[in-house]
Write an enzyme that holds these catalytic residues in place. Sequence first.
Site, PDB file in Angstrom:
ATOM      1  N   GLY A 173     -29.643 -94.677 -34.789  1.00  0.00           N
ATOM      2  CA  GLY A 173     -28.401 -95.432 -34.820  1.00  0.00           C
ATOM      3  C   GLY A 173     -27.675 -95.456 -33.485  1.00  0.00           C
ATOM      4  O   GLY A 173     -27.095 -96.477 -33.110  1.00  0.00           O
ATOM      5  N   CYS A 230     -17.929 -81.221 -31.858  1.00  0.00           N
ATOM      6  CA  CYS A 230     -17.870 -79.807 -31.506  1.00  0.00           C
ATOM      7  C   CYS A 230     -17.922 -79.692 -29.985  1.00  0.00           C
ATOM      8  O   CYS A 230     -18.856 -80.164 -29.351  1.00  0.00           O
ATOM      9  CB  CYS A 230     -19.048 -79.056 -32.134  1.00  0.00           C
ATOM     10  SG  CYS A 230     -19.050 -77.287 -31.806  1.00  0.00           S
TER      11      CYS A 230
END
Length: 382
Positions: free
Chosen positions: A71, A327
């Site tokens: 993607g 993160c």
Amino acid sequence: MNPIYLDHAATTPVHPDVMEAMLPFYTAYFGNPSSTHSFGRATRTALNRFRDAMAKSLCCLPGELIFTSGGTESNNMAIFGIIHANNNGKKHIITTEIEHHAVLHPCERLESLGYEVTYLPVGPTGLIQVEDVESAIRPDTALISIMYVNNEIGTIQPIAEVGRLARSRNIPFHVDAVQALGKLPLNLHELPVDLLSLSAHKIYGPNGVGALYVSKNTKLVPHVFGGAQERKRRAGTENVAAIAGFAKAMEMILPKTETLYEQAAELRQCMIASLEQQIGRDQFTINGHAEQQVPHILNISFPGVSTETLLMNLDLEDVAAASGSACTSGSLEVSHVLQAMKLPENVTASAVRFSFGMGNSKDQIETAAQKIATIVKRLRNN
């Protein structure tokens, strides 16, 4: 203790039938599909068969599908491909504040090169307004890029309406449909989109393979050079084994879209009902749109409990969930999606995404809800 996996929006396990479909292309059919000998021709024939089958499932032409590494590459290929194909000086892009980073970061890169980007706002449910899209359109708008289903909160955007608007203004329209594949019907003959990104590992296929639908009337400049593969639009030897897995996953999952939707809705309701029973409805907040949403994604905030602490405790209890946020340097950042929705800080700082899939049962969900409730009560009392 059996672990409970509630992070299917991040990735799904490879289905055994998918694995079986891939194996021959690591052993018997290993030829390079660009080679002219019998080994290459056999692989090329299989590759064409997979493309044909996937195109049929999506109601598009085989030549309109470009295989990619996933993607992220599909989104990059769509955005840069359209912008670089533009030779009329248009330098304006429209997207939303809650896109996946695979769209936001390419847009930021283009801004550094002198392009202008309008980031559409969303309301507290994460839904854009078609009127805002229309208001943002300028004479120099070169591309509109809006995701179908948000990966963090599950809100479904009004893609058909935006697509019709884009068509009426002759503006290329790209849709990140990674979280929509297998969850919502995708008929590319009827859906007014010019480019659409897909990924295999969200539907029990392998990691590392995706596709970009490019309408036959859409000009696209390639972003990878070095070969004539994919009709000279994406150089590099095709990952035929992974494509075989992608095709098998679509063959398995797409006919079951409605059934899987209903099953996910039951699991979602089971989770909500179980939490209501365990801690009370006023002790948590559900983020996203109440109706315009896919049921396999459930984003819940537990005010007073930090996201990171809750996720760590859930992991210790063998329950896998996610924050849906990036993160950085080992610490979780507050979700850009929830921030864009302008939710209170105690909601954004305590949000956890649970996402359901084929491997989940009601018993698992009830067990997970019990563990969540116990942890939340303990952390609030500390």
